[in-house]
Design an enzyme around this catalytic site. Sequence first.
Site, mmCIF file in Angstrom:
data_model
loop_
_atom_site.group_PDB
_atom_site.id
_atom_site.type_symbol
_atom_site.label_atom_id
_atom_site.label_comp_id
_atom_site.label_asym_id
_atom_site.label_seq_id
_atom_site.Cartn_x
_atom_site.Cartn_y
_atom_site.Cartn_z
ATOM 1 N N ARG A 92 0.843 -1.198 0.000
ATOM 2 C CA ARG A 92 0.000 0.000 0.000
ATOM 3 C C ARG A 92 0.882 1.253 0.000
ATOM 4 O O ARG A 92 0.557 2.239 -0.660
ATOM 5 C CB ARG A 92 -0.936 0.007 1.207
ATOM 6 C CG ARG A 92 -2.066 -0.994 1.104
ATOM 7 C CD ARG A 92 -3.070 -0.842 2.241
ATOM 8 N NE ARG A 92 -3.850 0.380 2.111
ATOM 9 C CZ ARG A 92 -4.647 0.850 3.069
ATOM 10 N NH1 ARG A 92 -4.742 0.214 4.227
ATOM 11 N NH2 ARG A 92 -5.335 1.967 2.871
ATOM 12 N N CYS A 144 -1.143 5.749 9.308
ATOM 13 C CA CYS A 144 -1.489 4.458 8.707
ATOM 14 C C CYS A 144 -2.601 4.713 7.705
ATOM 15 O O CYS A 144 -2.597 5.730 7.024
ATOM 16 C CB CYS A 144 -1.900 3.459 9.788
ATOM 17 S SG CYS A 144 -3.345 3.983 10.748
#
Length: 286
Positions: free
Chosen positions: A183, A241
Amino acid sequence: MSRILVTASDLQAALSAGAFPDGGPVRVLDVRWRLDRPDGRPDYRAGHIPGAQYVDLDHDLAAHGAATEGRHPLPPVEALQNAARRWGIDAGDTVVVYDDLNNMSSARAWWLLRFAGVADVRLLDGAWRAWTEAGFDRETGDAAIPTPGDIDLAYGALPSLELGEVGAFADDSLLLDARAAERYRGEVEPIDPRAGHIPGAISAPTTENVDADGRFHTPDALRSRFRMLGAEDGMSVGVYCGSGVTAAHQAVALTLAGFEPRVFPGSWSQWSNHPELPVQTGPAPR
Protein backbone atom coordinates in the site's frame (compact mmCIF):
# COMPACT_ATOMS: atom_id res chain seq x y z
CA MET A 1 7.82 -1.45 29.86
CA SER A 2 5.54 -2.67 32.68
CA ARG A 3 3.71 0.66 32.50
CA ILE A 4 2.73 -0.02 28.88
CA LEU A 5 2.46 -3.79 28.57
CA VAL A 6 1.10 -6.37 30.99
CA THR A 7 1.25 -10.14 30.83
CA ALA A 8 -1.83 -12.32 31.14
CA SER A 9 -0.56 -13.57 34.51
CA ASP A 10 -0.05 -10.05 35.83
CA LEU A 11 -3.53 -9.01 34.67
CA GLN A 12 -5.14 -12.07 36.24
CA ALA A 13 -3.38 -11.34 39.53
CA ALA A 14 -4.44 -7.68 39.39
CA LEU A 15 -8.05 -8.63 38.73
CA SER A 16 -7.97 -10.99 41.70
CA ALA A 17 -6.44 -8.31 43.93
CA GLY A 18 -8.53 -5.48 42.50
CA ALA A 19 -5.51 -3.39 41.49
CA PHE A 20 -1.97 -3.55 40.16
CA PRO A 21 0.85 -3.20 42.71
CA ASP A 22 2.06 -0.12 40.81
CA GLY A 23 -1.33 1.16 39.69
CA GLY A 24 -4.94 1.75 40.58
CA PRO A 25 -8.17 -0.25 40.36
CA VAL A 26 -8.38 -2.26 37.14
CA ARG A 27 -10.74 -1.58 34.26
CA VAL A 28 -10.50 -3.89 31.24
CA LEU A 29 -11.66 -2.92 27.74
CA ASP A 30 -12.22 -5.38 24.87
CA VAL A 31 -11.63 -3.55 21.58
CA ARG A 32 -12.30 -6.20 18.95
CA TRP A 33 -12.40 -4.65 15.51
CA ARG A 34 -10.97 -5.46 12.13
CA LEU A 35 -11.40 -3.93 8.72
CA ASP A 36 -13.29 -6.90 7.28
CA ARG A 37 -15.40 -7.42 10.44
CA PRO A 38 -15.80 -4.11 12.25
CA ASP A 39 -18.51 -5.36 14.64
CA GLY A 40 -16.59 -7.37 17.23
CA ARG A 41 -19.50 -7.84 19.61
CA PRO A 42 -20.36 -11.42 18.49
CA ASP A 43 -16.78 -12.53 19.20
CA TYR A 44 -16.81 -10.61 22.48
CA ARG A 45 -20.00 -12.33 23.56
CA ALA A 46 -18.55 -15.71 22.63
CA GLY A 47 -15.79 -15.18 25.20
CA HIS A 48 -13.95 -12.33 26.88
CA ILE A 49 -11.93 -11.53 30.00
CA PRO A 50 -14.33 -11.50 32.97
CA GLY A 51 -15.67 -8.00 33.54
CA ALA A 52 -14.23 -6.56 30.33
CA GLN A 53 -16.41 -3.89 28.74
CA TYR A 54 -16.90 -4.05 24.99
CA VAL A 55 -15.67 -0.99 23.08
CA ASP A 56 -17.10 -0.26 19.64
CA LEU A 57 -14.14 1.28 17.83
CA ASP A 58 -16.20 2.75 14.99
CA HIS A 59 -18.58 4.52 17.37
CA ASP A 60 -16.76 4.97 20.68
CA LEU A 61 -13.27 5.73 19.39
CA ALA A 62 -14.07 7.63 16.19
CA ALA A 63 -16.39 10.27 14.80
CA HIS A 64 -18.11 10.25 11.43
CA GLY A 65 -17.91 13.24 9.14
CA ALA A 66 -16.84 14.29 5.67
CA ALA A 67 -14.38 12.12 3.74
CA THR A 68 -11.89 14.97 3.97
CA GLU A 69 -11.64 14.27 7.72
CA GLY A 70 -10.60 10.64 7.16
CA ARG A 71 -12.33 7.37 7.95
CA HIS A 72 -11.73 7.46 11.72
CA PRO A 73 -11.46 11.09 12.86
CA LEU A 74 -11.17 11.62 16.59
CA PRO A 75 -14.49 11.71 18.42
CA PRO A 76 -15.43 14.88 20.30
CA VAL A 77 -13.76 14.66 23.69
CA GLU A 78 -17.17 14.95 25.38
CA ALA A 79 -18.32 11.81 23.54
CA LEU A 80 -15.19 9.91 24.54
CA GLN A 81 -15.61 11.05 28.15
CA ASN A 82 -19.20 9.82 28.18
CA ALA A 83 -18.06 6.46 26.81
CA ALA A 84 -15.21 6.18 29.34
CA ARG A 85 -17.61 6.90 32.18
CA ARG A 86 -20.01 4.29 30.77
CA TRP A 87 -17.16 1.79 30.93
CA GLY A 88 -16.80 2.63 34.62
CA ILE A 89 -13.47 4.46 34.46
CA ASP A 90 -12.68 6.67 37.45
CA ALA A 91 -9.78 9.06 37.89
CA GLY A 92 -6.78 7.03 39.06
CA ASP A 93 -7.87 3.73 37.49
CA THR A 94 -5.47 1.52 35.55
CA VAL A 95 -7.07 0.71 32.20
CA VAL A 96 -6.02 -2.45 30.33
CA VAL A 97 -7.02 -2.86 26.68
CA TYR A 98 -6.85 -5.88 24.38
CA ASP A 99 -8.30 -7.31 21.17
CA ASP A 100 -7.90 -10.48 19.12
CA LEU A 101 -5.64 -8.89 16.48
CA ASN A 102 -2.22 -8.59 18.16
CA ASN A 103 -3.39 -5.29 19.71
CA MET A 104 -3.58 -3.65 16.28
CA SER A 105 -7.08 -2.39 17.15
CA SER A 106 -6.88 -1.96 20.92
CA ALA A 107 -3.84 0.29 20.51
CA ARG A 108 -6.28 2.92 19.24
CA ALA A 109 -7.92 2.92 22.68
CA TRP A 110 -4.49 3.02 24.34
CA TRP A 111 -3.40 6.09 22.36
CA LEU A 112 -6.73 7.91 22.41
CA LEU A 113 -7.24 7.53 26.16
CA ARG A 114 -3.64 8.59 26.80
CA PHE A 115 -4.11 11.54 24.43
CA ALA A 116 -7.24 12.47 26.41
CA GLY A 117 -5.36 12.46 29.73
CA VAL A 118 -5.82 8.98 31.19
CA ALA A 119 -2.42 8.52 32.80
CA ASP A 120 -2.26 4.73 33.19
CA VAL A 121 -3.36 2.75 30.12
CA ARG A 122 -1.74 -0.60 29.32
CA LEU A 123 -2.04 -3.30 26.69
CA LEU A 124 -2.34 -7.01 27.33
CA ASP A 125 0.78 -8.22 25.55
CA GLY A 126 -0.20 -11.03 23.20
CA ALA A 127 -3.84 -9.87 23.39
CA TRP A 128 -6.75 -12.32 23.73
CA ARG A 129 -4.61 -15.22 22.54
CA ALA A 130 -2.25 -14.77 25.50
CA TRP A 131 -5.18 -14.91 27.93
CA THR A 132 -6.69 -18.06 26.43
CA GLU A 133 -3.34 -19.84 26.11
CA ALA A 134 -2.73 -19.15 29.81
CA GLY A 135 -5.94 -21.04 30.56
CA PHE A 136 -7.60 -18.25 32.54
CA ASP A 137 -11.35 -17.95 32.97
CA ARG A 138 -13.46 -16.41 30.25
CA GLU A 139 -16.90 -14.84 30.44
CA THR A 140 -19.61 -15.14 27.79
CA GLY A 141 -22.46 -12.80 26.95
CA ASP A 142 -22.28 -9.19 28.06
CA ALA A 143 -20.36 -8.18 31.18
CA ALA A 144 -22.30 -6.57 34.00
CA ILE A 145 -22.87 -2.85 33.54
CA PRO A 146 -20.45 -1.04 35.86
CA THR A 147 -21.19 1.91 38.11
CA PRO A 148 -20.64 5.00 35.94
CA GLY A 149 -17.17 6.46 36.30
CA ASP A 150 -16.11 10.02 37.07
CA ILE A 151 -13.14 10.46 34.72
CA ASP A 152 -12.62 13.92 33.19
CA LEU A 153 -10.92 14.01 29.80
CA ALA A 154 -9.21 16.70 27.73
CA TYR A 155 -7.28 16.21 24.49
CA GLY A 156 -3.64 17.15 24.13
CA ALA A 157 -1.78 15.02 26.68
CA LEU A 158 0.30 13.45 23.89
CA PRO A 159 1.82 15.12 20.83
CA SER A 160 -0.03 14.69 17.54
CA LEU A 161 -0.01 15.96 13.96
CA GLU A 162 -2.76 17.86 12.18
CA LEU A 163 -3.22 17.65 8.42
CA GLY A 164 -1.68 21.06 7.84
CA GLU A 165 1.49 20.12 9.74
CA VAL A 166 2.26 16.80 8.10
CA GLY A 167 3.96 17.96 4.90
CA ALA A 168 6.46 20.19 6.69
CA PHE A 169 7.06 17.51 9.32
CA ALA A 170 7.94 14.98 6.59
CA ASP A 171 10.41 17.51 5.15
CA ASP A 172 12.22 18.14 8.43
CA SER A 173 11.70 15.02 10.59
CA LEU A 174 11.01 11.28 10.38
CA LEU A 175 7.50 10.30 9.27
CA LEU A 176 6.71 6.58 9.30
CA ASP A 177 3.98 4.88 7.26
CA ALA A 178 2.61 1.94 9.29
CA ARG A 179 0.65 0.32 6.44
CA ALA A 180 1.62 -2.77 4.50
CA ALA A 181 4.50 -2.13 2.12
CA GLU A 182 2.42 -2.73 -1.03
CA ARG A 183 0.00 0.00 0.00
CA TYR A 184 2.91 2.34 0.73
CA ARG A 185 4.29 1.69 -2.75
CA GLY A 186 0.87 2.31 -4.29
CA GLU A 187 0.58 -1.13 -5.84
CA VAL A 188 -2.81 -1.68 -4.20
CA GLU A 189 -5.31 0.60 -2.49
CA PRO A 190 -8.45 -1.25 -1.41
CA ILE A 191 -10.18 1.56 0.46
CA ASP A 192 -8.96 5.10 -0.01
CA PRO A 193 -9.31 7.24 -3.18
CA ARG A 194 -5.63 7.46 -4.12
CA ALA A 195 -2.76 4.98 -3.89
CA GLY A 196 0.73 5.73 -2.64
CA HIS A 197 2.20 7.53 0.36
CA ILE A 198 2.87 10.97 1.78
CA PRO A 199 6.03 12.35 0.11
CA GLY A 200 8.98 11.92 2.43
CA ALA A 201 7.42 9.16 4.54
CA ILE A 202 9.36 5.95 5.24
CA SER A 203 7.71 2.53 4.96
CA ALA A 204 7.57 0.84 8.38
CA PRO A 205 4.81 -1.80 8.53
CA THR A 206 3.61 -2.06 12.11
CA THR A 207 3.19 -5.83 11.79
CA GLU A 208 6.99 -6.06 12.12
CA ASN A 209 6.83 -4.76 15.71
CA VAL A 210 5.50 -8.05 17.09
CA ASP A 211 6.66 -11.65 17.09
CA ALA A 212 4.84 -14.75 15.86
CA ASP A 213 2.82 -14.86 19.09
CA GLY A 214 1.67 -11.27 18.70
CA ARG A 215 3.86 -9.97 21.51
CA PHE A 216 5.90 -6.81 21.07
CA HIS A 217 9.60 -7.23 20.48
CA THR A 218 11.89 -6.07 23.27
CA PRO A 219 12.56 -2.34 23.63
CA ASP A 220 16.16 -2.88 22.47
CA ALA A 221 15.02 -4.72 19.34
CA LEU A 222 12.43 -2.05 18.58
CA ARG A 223 14.98 0.71 19.16
CA SER A 224 17.35 -0.96 16.70
CA ARG A 225 14.58 -1.23 14.14
CA PHE A 226 13.59 2.42 14.34
CA ARG A 227 17.21 3.58 14.33
CA MET A 228 17.71 1.70 11.07
CA LEU A 229 14.72 3.63 9.70
CA GLY A 230 16.34 6.93 10.67
CA ALA A 231 15.14 7.63 14.21
CA GLU A 232 17.67 9.29 16.48
CA ASP A 233 17.70 9.54 20.26
CA GLY A 234 15.45 12.33 21.48
CA MET A 235 13.74 12.64 18.12
CA SER A 236 9.99 13.14 17.78
CA VAL A 237 8.82 10.64 15.17
CA GLY A 238 5.58 11.05 13.22
CA VAL A 239 3.43 8.08 12.27
CA TYR A 240 0.34 7.45 10.17
CA CYS A 241 -1.49 4.46 8.71
CA GLY A 242 -4.68 4.02 6.70
CA SER A 243 -7.17 5.67 9.05
CA GLY A 244 -5.38 6.25 12.37
CA VAL A 245 -5.93 2.81 13.95
CA THR A 246 -2.71 0.86 13.41
CA ALA A 247 -0.72 4.10 13.62
CA ALA A 248 -1.47 3.86 17.34
CA HIS A 249 0.12 0.39 17.38
CA GLN A 250 3.25 1.91 15.86
CA ALA A 251 3.08 4.61 18.55
CA VAL A 252 3.13 1.90 21.22
CA ALA A 253 6.24 0.37 19.66
CA LEU A 254 7.95 3.75 19.37
CA THR A 255 7.16 4.53 23.00
CA LEU A 256 8.56 1.17 24.10
CA ALA A 257 11.69 1.98 22.10
CA GLY A 258 12.15 5.28 23.89
CA PHE A 259 10.99 7.67 21.17
CA GLU A 260 8.26 10.31 21.29
CA PRO A 261 5.65 9.47 18.64
CA ARG A 262 3.37 12.03 17.05
CA VAL A 263 0.30 10.31 15.59
CA PHE A 264 -1.42 11.81 12.54
CA PRO A 265 -5.01 10.70 13.34
CA GLY A 266 -6.43 11.47 9.89
CA SER A 267 -3.70 9.35 8.28
CA TRP A 268 -3.78 8.31 4.62
CA SER A 269 -7.58 8.31 4.48
CA GLN A 270 -7.57 12.06 5.16
CA TRP A 271 -4.50 12.96 3.10
CA SER A 272 -5.69 11.05 0.01
CA ASN A 273 -9.10 12.76 0.13
CA HIS A 274 -7.44 16.13 -0.43
CA PRO A 275 -6.62 16.22 -4.17
CA GLU A 276 -4.50 19.35 -3.71
CA LEU A 277 -1.97 17.35 -1.63
CA PRO A 278 0.83 15.46 -3.40
CA VAL A 279 1.15 11.68 -3.51
CA GLN A 280 4.29 9.60 -4.02
CA THR A 281 4.30 6.05 -5.39
CA GLY A 282 7.03 3.44 -5.52
CA PRO A 283 9.48 2.29 -2.84
CA ALA A 284 11.33 5.60 -2.39
CA PRO A 285 10.15 8.28 0.07
CA ARG A 286 10.25 10.88 -2.73
